[in-house]
Design a protein around this motif. Structure first.
Motif, PDB file in Angstrom:
ATOM      1  N   TRP A  49      24.690 -32.640  -6.052  1.00 11.40           N
ATOM      2  CA  TRP A  49      25.027 -33.174  -7.373  1.00 11.40           C
ATOM      3  C   TRP A  49      23.811 -32.904  -8.248  1.00 11.40           C
ATOM      4  CZ3 TRP A  49      29.846 -35.294  -8.029  1.00 11.40           C
ATOM      5  CH2 TRP A  49      30.556 -35.540  -6.843  1.00 11.40           C
ATOM      6  N   VAL A  50      24.031 -32.341  -9.404  1.00 15.47           N
ATOM      7  CA  VAL A  50      22.910 -31.968 -10.257  1.00 15.47           C
ATOM      8  C   VAL A  50      22.828 -32.968 -11.414  1.00 15.47           C
ATOM      9  CG1 VAL A  50      21.867 -30.090 -11.587  1.00 15.47           C
ATOM     10  CG2 VAL A  50      23.317 -29.559  -9.614  1.00 15.47           C
ATOM     11  N   VAL A  51      21.677 -33.607 -11.561  1.00 14.12           N
ATOM     12  CA  VAL A  51      21.512 -34.685 -12.548  1.00 14.12           C
ATOM     13  C   VAL A  51      20.552 -34.201 -13.644  1.00 14.12           C
ATOM     14  CG1 VAL A  51      20.833 -37.110 -12.853  1.00 14.12           C
ATOM     15  CG2 VAL A  51      21.771 -36.338 -10.663  1.00 14.12           C
ATOM     16  N   ASN A  52      20.946 -34.361 -14.904  1.00 13.55           N
ATOM     17  CA  ASN A  52      20.228 -33.696 -15.982  1.00 13.55           C
ATOM     18  C   ASN A  52      19.647 -34.546 -17.086  1.00 13.55           C
ATOM     19  OD1 ASN A  52      20.382 -30.673 -15.750  1.00 13.55           O
ATOM     20  ND2 ASN A  52      22.414 -31.354 -15.110  1.00 13.55           N
ATOM     21  N   ARG A  53      20.253 -35.700 -17.356  1.00  9.84           N
ATOM     22  CA  ARG A  53      19.756 -36.442 -18.522  1.00  9.84           C
ATOM     23  C   ARG A  53      18.568 -37.320 -18.152  1.00  9.84           C
ATOM     24  NH1 ARG A  53      25.098 -38.319 -21.733  1.00  9.84           N
ATOM     25  NH2 ARG A  53      25.616 -36.269 -22.567  1.00  9.84           N
ATOM     26  N   PHE A  54      17.728 -37.557 -19.161  1.00 10.23           N
ATOM     27  CA  PHE A  54      16.487 -38.305 -18.940  1.00 10.23           C
ATOM     28  C   PHE A  54      16.744 -39.650 -18.251  1.00 10.23           C
ATOM     29  CE2 PHE A  54      13.071 -41.152 -19.954  1.00 10.23           C
ATOM     30  CZ  PHE A  54      11.939 -40.370 -19.810  1.00 10.23           C
ATOM     31  N   ASP A  55      17.648 -40.449 -18.828  1.00  8.18           N
ATOM     32  CA  ASP A  55      17.848 -41.803 -18.284  1.00  8.18           C
ATOM     33  C   ASP A  55      18.368 -41.748 -16.848  1.00  8.18           C
ATOM     34  OD1 ASP A  55      16.982 -42.889 -20.580  1.00  8.18           O
ATOM     35  OD2 ASP A  55      18.955 -43.387 -21.389  1.00  8.18           O
TER      36      ASP A  55
END
Ligand code: HEM
Ligand code: FES
Length: 759
Positions: A49-55
C-alpha cells in the motif's frame, strides 16, 4: 484488478512502478497524481500500500504499534537459493537492530544508547569534521573540476560514521566498498545474476564488520558509539543482545553513510541549480541550516520507508488489512500542499521546512539526524567560503541506484576557475568559519535581505514601508493575515502585510509609532529611510482567512486595519458578503482610510472616537448569521471584549490577531519544574523551573518548530494526552483551552508535576 481488500485498483495504481524511470528521477513528481486523487493506493507491482500525504505518512510513522517497522530492512526482492547460500557461507545473520525492532525492546535499547547522539555530546565533533572537509577540499581546490560524489561526498560521511562509532582507522577502507551492495540488496530489484554478486559483496561486508567487531569486543575500552554499545551489552545483555551488536555493526554504516552522502549530493545539486539561493547562502552563511532543511524536503535522500500493519486498520480513509505492507513515501509527503505552502517552490527561507519527514518521525525518528545536519552544514560552509564560484558541469547525466528508498545521483560534476579562488587573494576566508548550533535551524537565522523603496506617512504616527528584493527578484507570495518580522540590528517586530496581493515585486506594511511601547516602533520610525537594507523573516500566516464562510464581519482597531484590509480586499475579489468596522481615535489617526473608503465603502462603517461614533460590539455582533465568521485585529481590550462575547459561539466563528503577548518572561522564582513524557518517542524530558518546555525539548534533540516564542503564533503547538495545562498563550480559544488537548510549548506549562505529550 483488485487489491487484497477486494477494491478495484485504478489504472494509475496498477501502472505505478517504483523501479521505473519517473519514480527514480523524482518520486514526489511521479506520485503527484496520487496526492491529488488517491492518496493511499495498493500497488500490485510492489505488493504494498503506497501512502503519500503528509498527515497520513506522519500518522503511520507515529503509530509504531499498529504499523510495525519490522520489515524496514526486509529484502524487497527475495533472494534466489544460490544467493542465500553465498550469504550463509559468510555466516550472514542479520537480525533486528534498532530501526526494525518492535516495542518494548526498541525503546529500552534506544534509551540506553541515545547519549552519544544528544546535541550536547555532538558539539565536540564539529572541529574535526571541519578539518576533514578542508583536507578533502585541499585535494581538488586547484584542479578546477571535480566529481564531488566520488572525491568527497561518499568519503566524508563514511569517515565521520566510523570515527563516531570508534572503528579503528585501518579498518575503514575495506568497509567503504560494500555499502552500495546493501542498499541494492535491501531496497532494489536486482536480476538473479546481480543477486549473486550482491550476495558476495554483502557477505564480505558482513564478514569484515564482524572481524572489526570481534577486535573491538576483545578490548572494549575505546571511545565511540560502538564501544558504548559493547559496554552496554555487557551490563544489559538482555536489552542489547549480541545479535544486535553483530547486525548493527553493518546496519549503522548504511544508516549513516549512504543517507548523508546522498543528502549532501542532492543538496549541492539543488542549490547549484537554484543559483540565487546559492548566492544568498554565500552572502549569508547563517542561512545554511535552513537551506539544508529545504533541500532535505524537496530532495531528501530517504524517499520512502516501510511498515507492516499488525491489525486491520485504516489509513487516509483506505482499509488496510492486518499484514498489509506499507510504502510510506516521505518525498511525496514533503511536497503535500496541505502542509507546505507552494510545495514545488524551492525556498530556503521557508519557515517550516524542518517539518519534512525525511528523517522519519516518532519513536524511530533518525537518531543521527543532528550528525547528518552538522556534516552537511560544515561542508556547505566550507564551499560557500572557498568555492563560491563553483557551478554544475552542463549537460551531465545523473544516474541513480535503482531502489525504492535511497535517492541520490552517483556522480556530481562541478567546475570552477581556480584563479578566482578567494583564498588565492586572502587566506582570511579560512578564518572565523560559521559555528552552527546542533539541532534544527534557529528561526532567528532565517532572514531575507530586502531594500526599502518607500517610507510614506499614512496617518498621524503611522508610516507605510515598501520593501523589494535587492536583486530585483520576486518576493514570496503571501495570503491575507500574513505578517513579516522586520529585523534591524537588535530590533525584531511583526507587521501584517497590507499591499496588493499578487504583486510579487514588493511587500508593504504599516508601523504605528508607540512611544510607550518596547522601542521597536520608535526605532523604525526614526531610522528607516529609502535605500536602507533590512532583513525580514516570513511572510508567515497565523491569522488565516477561511474562505468557505457564508458571511464575514471584519473589525479593525487602529493599526489592526493592516491584516483586515488585506482580508477585505480578498473577500471583495471573491464576491463574498462582508461588513467592515474600522475604529480609531479620530480619522487623522486611521491609516489607509482613503483606500478603505474607496475600495470597501459599501461595506464600511467608520467608528471615529472624536466624532462620538464608538463601536458598540454587542450590538454589531448581536445578529450573526449561521456560518458567519468574525475576524478582528486591534488593541487588547477590544479583543478581550470580543472573546467574552464569543464564549458561546460555535467553534471557529471568531478569529483574532493580538499585537503583543500578555507575558513572555519566565520568572524561575514563580515556576515549578515538571516532567514531559513524550508518548510517541517514548522519552521523558525534565523541564526545569528556569526553562520553557520548548527549550527542554530542543535540548533533548526533539525538533518542535517555533516562531514567535511568545505564545502568539501557534507554531509550537503540541498535543497533550494527559496532565493539566497551565495555558499562557494567546492562540487558543477558551473552548480549546478547556478541552486540555493542545498547548503552546514556548510559554505554557504544567499545572502539576507531569504532562504526557503526543510527540
Ligand atoms: C533511522 C534517515 C543519517 C542513524 C532513520 C530513519 C530514517 C533515517 C528515515 C527511520 C526513521 C523512522 O522509522 O521513523 C536518515 C537520513 C540521514 C540519516 C535522511 C541523512 C541525511 C543518519 C546518521 C546516523 C543515523 C548520520 C548515525 C550516525 C540512524 C539510526 C536510526 C535511524 C540509529 C534508527 C533509529 C530507531 O529506529 O530508533 N534514519 N538518517 N542516521 N538513523 Fe538515520
Ligand atoms: Fe509562537 Fe509558541 S512559537 S506560540
Amino acid at each position: 484488478m483488485k487489491s487484497p481488500t477486494g477494491c478495484p485498483v485504478s489504472p494509475e495504481a496498477a501502472a505505478f512502478d517504483p523501479f521505473g524511470a519517473s519514480y527514480q528521477l523524482d518520486p514526489a513528481e511521479a506520485l503527484r497524481w496520487s496526492r491529488e486523487q488517491e492518496p493511499v493506493f495498493y500497488s500490485p507491482k510492489l505488493g504494498y500500500w503506497v501512502v503519500n500525504r503528509f498527515d497520513d505518512v506522519k500518522a503511520v510513522f507515529r503509530d509504531n504499534i499498529t504499523f510495525s517497522p519490522s520489515i524496514a530492512l526486509e529484502k524487497l526482492t527475495p533472494a534466489p537459493p544460490e544467493a542465500t547460500k553465498i550469504l550463509e557461507s559468510y555466516g550472514f545473520a542479520m537480525r533486528r537492530t534498532m530501526v526494525n525492532e518492535d516495542e518494548p525492546d526498541h525503546m529500552e535499547r534506544r534509551r540506553l544508547l541515545m547519549d552519544a547522539f544528544l546535541p550536547e555530546n555532538l558539539e565536540q565533533h564539529e572541529t574535526w569534521v571541519r578539518e576533514l572537509v578542508r583536507d578533502y577540499m585541499d585535494r581538488f581546490i586547484d584542479k578546477g573540476r571535480a566529481d564531488l560524489v566520488g572525491e568527497m561526498f561518499r568519503e566524508i560521511p563514511m569517515t565521520v560514521a566510523l570515527r563516531f562509532l570508534g572503528v579503528p582507522h585501518e579498518d575503514a577502507k575495506e568497509l567503504r566498498k560494500f555499502s552500495v551492495a546493501h542498499t541494492l540488496n535491501t531496497w532494489g530489484r536486482p536480476s538473479p545474476e546481480q543477486q549473486l554478486q550482491i550476495a558476495e559483496d554483502v557477505g564480505r561486508f558482513w564478514k569484515t564488520a564482524q572481524d572489526i567487531l570481534d577486535r573491538m569486543y576483545a578490548e572494549p575500552t575505546g571511545e565511540g558509539w560502538m564501544y558504548d554499545s559493547i559496554r552496554m551489552h555487557k551490563v544489559h545483555p538482555d536489552i542489547v543482545p549480541e545479535s544486535y551488536l553483530r547486525s548493527m555493526m553493518m546496519a549503522i554504516l548504511v544508516a549513516a553513510h549512504e543517507t548523508t552522502a546522498f543528502a549532501t549530493t542532492n543538496a549541492f545539486r539543488t542549490l547549484l541549480s537554484n543559483r540565487e539561493s546559492w548566492n544568498d547562502i554565500c552572502e549569508n552563511p547563517a542561512l545554511i541550516p535552513s537551506a539544508i532543511e529545504e533541500c532535505l524536503r524537496v530532495a531528501g535522500s530517504v524517499v520512502a520507508w516501510r511498515r507492516i500493519a499488525t491489525a486491520d486498520t485504516v489509513v487516509g480513509g483506505e482499509k488496510i488489512p492486518k499484514g498489509g505492507k506499507l510504502l510510506i513515501v516521505q518525498a511525496s509527503a514533503n511536497r503535500d500542499q496541505s502542509h507546505f505552502e507552494n510545495p514545488d517552490n524551492f525556498d530556503i527561507y521557508r519557515h517550516n521546512a524542518a517539518e519534512h519527514l525525511t528523517f522519519g518521525y516518532g519513536a524511530h525518528q533518525c537518531m543521527g539526524k543532528n550528525i547528518a545536519r552538522m556534516e552537511m552544514r560544515v561542508i556547505l560552509d566550507e564551499f560557500v567560503r572557498r568555492l563560491p564560484h563553483v557551478h554544475l558541469v552542463e549537460d551531465q547525466t545523473f544516474e541513480y541506484l535503482p531502489n525504492t528508498s535511497f535517492r541520490g545521483a552517483t556522480s556530481l560534476w562541478v567546475e570552477w576557475e581556480p584563479a578566482q579562488n578567494p583564498e588565492r587573494r586572502t587566506r582570511s576566508v579560512l578564518e572565523n568559519p560559521t559555528h552552527f548550533h546542533i539541532g534544527a535551524p534557529i528561526k532567528d537565522d532565517i532572514l531575507r535581505r530586502v531594500v526599502v523603496t518607500e517610507v510614506e506617512r499614512e496617518a498621524e504616527a503611522v508610516i507605510r514601508i515598501d520593501l523589494v528584493d535587492p536583486h530585483g527578484r520576486e518576493l514570496p507570495d503571501w495570503s491575507p493575515g500574513s505578517h513579516v518580522e522586520l529585523v534591524s540590528g537588535e530590533w525584531r517586530r511583526y507587521y501584517s502585510l497590507c499591499g496588493t496581493r499578487g504583486d510579487r515585486s514588493r511587500l508593504s506594511f504599516a508601523i504605528l509609532r508607540e512611544p510607550e511601547g518596547r522601542g521597536g516602533s520608535v526605532h523604525f520610525h526614526d531610522t528607516v529611510k529609502p535605500g536602507d537594507v533590512l532583513h525580514i523573516a516570513g511572510p508567515k500566516n497565523h491569522f488565516h482567512l477561511d474562505e468557505t464562510a457564508t458571511r464575514y464581519t471584519l473589525i479593525a482597531g487602529g493599526i489592526g486595519i493592516t491584516p483586515i484590509l488585506a482580508m477585505a480586499d480578498r473577500l471583495k475579489a471573491l464576491g463574498k458578503p462582508y461588513t467592515l468596522h474600522y475604529c480609531g481615535a479620530g480619522r487623522r489617526t486611521m491609516a489607509f482610510l482613503d483606500r478603505v473608503e474607496r475600495d470597501h465603502g459599501a461595506a464600511l462603517t467608520v467608528h471615529a472616537g472624536d466624532e462620538g461614533c464608538r463601536l458598540d460590539l454587542p450590538r454589531v455582533l448581536g445578529g450573526l448569521s449561521e456560518g458567519e465568521q468574525v475576524y478582528s485585529c486591534g488593541p487588547e481590550r477590544m479583543l478581550e471584549v470580543l472573546e467574552s462575547l464569543a464564549v458561546n459561539w460555535p467553534e471557529g466563528t471568531l478569529h483574532v490577531e493580538h499585537f503583543t503577548a500578555r507575558s513572555s518572561i519566565l520568572d524561575p522564582a514563580n515556576e515549578h519544574a515538571f516532567e514531559a513524557v513524550l508518548a510517541d518517542s517514548e522519552l521523558t524530558v525534565q523541564v526545569g523551573n528556569d526553562q520553557t518546555l520548548l527549550e527542554a525539548l530542543t535540548a533533548a534533540g526533539v525538533d518542535v518548530p517555533s516562531d514567535c516564542c511568545e505564545g502568539l503564533c501557534g507554531t509550537c503547538e503540541v498535543a497533550v494526552v494527559e496532565g493539566h495545562i497551565d495555558h499562557r498563550d494567546l492562540v487558543l480559544s477558551r473552548t480549546e483551552r478547556d478541552a486540555n488537548g493542545r498547548m503552546m510549548a514556548c510559554c505554557s506549562r504544567a499545572k502539576g508535576k507531569r504532562l504526557v505529550l503526543s510527540l
